[in-house]
Design an enzyme around this catalytic site. Structure first.
Site, PDB file in Angstrom:
ATOM      1  N   VAL A  16       0.862  -1.177   0.000  1.00  0.00           N
ATOM      2  CA  VAL A  16       0.000   0.000   0.000  1.00  0.00           C
ATOM      3  C   VAL A  16       0.901   1.230   0.000  1.00  0.00           C
ATOM      4  O   VAL A  16       1.805   1.342   0.828  1.00  0.00           O
ATOM      5  CB  VAL A  16      -0.934   0.021   1.235  1.00  0.00           C
ATOM      6  N   ASP A 127     -10.145 -10.468   9.738  1.00  0.00           N
ATOM      7  CA  ASP A 127      -8.761 -10.104  10.075  1.00  0.00           C
ATOM      8  C   ASP A 127      -8.765  -8.862  10.966  1.00  0.00           C
ATOM      9  O   ASP A 127      -8.016  -7.913  10.731  1.00  0.00           O
ATOM     10  CB  ASP A 127      -7.956  -9.866   8.788  1.00  0.00           C
TER      11      ASP A 127
HETATM   12  C1  PIT Z   1      -2.945   2.270   4.835  1.00  0.00           C
HETATM   13  C2  PIT Z   1      -3.283   3.604   4.912  1.00  0.00           C
HETATM   14  C3  PIT Z   1      -4.505   3.987   4.405  1.00  0.00           C
HETATM   15  C4  PIT Z   1      -5.368   3.108   3.816  1.00  0.00           C
HETATM   16  C5  PIT Z   1      -5.033   1.803   3.728  1.00  0.00           C
HETATM   17  C6  PIT Z   1      -3.802   1.370   4.251  1.00  0.00           C
HETATM   18  C7  PIT Z   1      -5.984   0.915   3.118  1.00  0.00           C
HETATM   19  C8  PIT Z   1      -5.747  -0.335   2.910  1.00  0.00           C
HETATM   20  C9  PIT Z   1      -6.707  -1.290   2.386  1.00  0.00           C
HETATM   21  C10 PIT Z   1      -6.265  -2.567   2.153  1.00  0.00           C
HETATM   22  C11 PIT Z   1      -7.122  -3.514   1.692  1.00  0.00           C
HETATM   23  C12 PIT Z   1      -8.457  -3.215   1.454  1.00  0.00           C
HETATM   24  C13 PIT Z   1      -8.909  -1.933   1.675  1.00  0.00           C
HETATM   25  C14 PIT Z   1      -8.028  -0.973   2.149  1.00  0.00           C
HETATM   26  O1  PIT Z   1      -9.265  -4.223   1.026  1.00  0.00           O
HETATM   27  O2  PIT Z   1      -4.825   5.275   4.490  1.00  0.00           O
HETATM   28  O3  PIT Z   1      -1.767   1.881   5.364  1.00  0.00           O
HETATM   29  O4  PIT Z   1      -6.735  -4.782   1.474  1.00  0.00           O
END
Ligand code: PIT
Length: 163
Positions: A16, A127
């Site tokens: 990410v 999770d």
């Molecule tokens: C971060 C910071 C942020 C947003 C996210 C992660 C979002 C991650 C995410 C991951 C997934 C999903 C939805 C959102 O299904 O501002 O570190 O696997």
């Protein structure tokens, strides 16, 4: 088209990163990028990813991360969500090094409201952990992230296992 900046995390699947739209650099997003060769080879991972995308697309709640868009480029599938600027829930980053009881109560209430919303839609996150709850900019709201393990569960099969 997005410009990718620093990495936020490298989670269960892909990384990410913070990203900006080239057409509108005012607003930052969080983009999870998954290599296409990693998903196109494996049936199990593909169906999990499809569930993740379907779930992200179908939820709309103040305490759940908002999907902005999903797109493919040559090598990656990108999941673009809002950026949660408050970051991780870490008492060391709070004003006096710890959270008050009222602050913790607010966070827990928000997380439970998000869960109730998901469960009413027959969605299980699967999770839940502190790392998967992030603060919004003002740190007064928390939002659930990472639906990589989430599933739709039909209420019917749930009832069957209960009886
Ligand atoms: C971060 C910071 C942020 C947003 C996210 C992660 C979002 C991650 C995410 C991951 C997934 C999903 C939805 C959102 O299904 O501002 O570190 O696997």
């Amino acid at each position: 088209m997005y410009t990718f900046m620093r990495s936020l995390s490298s989670g269960s699947f892909g990384t990410v990163r913070i990203a900006y739209k080239i057409s509108n650099p005012e607003r930052a997003f969080a983009v999870k990028s998954i290599r296409r060769d990693q998903i196109e080879g494996s049936r199990d991972d593909t169906s999990e990813l499809i569930q993740e995308l379907l779930i992200l697309r179908s939820v709309d709640h103040p305490n759940i991360v908002k999907l902005h868009e999903i797109y493919l480029d040559h090598d990656y599938l990108h999941i673009v969500t809002e950026l949660l600027e408050g970051g991780e829930i870490d008492p060391k980053q709070s004003e006096n090094g710890r959270f008050s009881e009222a602050e913790v109560a607010r966070m827990v209430r928000q997380a439970l409201q998000a869960l109730k919303y998901l469960h009413d839609l027959n969605i299980v996150h699967r999770d839940l952990k502190i790392e998967n709850m992030l603060f919004c900019k003002n740190r007064r709201f928390v939002k659930l992230i990472d639906f990589g393990f989430a599933k739709f569960c039909s209420s019917q099969s749930h009832k069957l296992t209960q009886t």
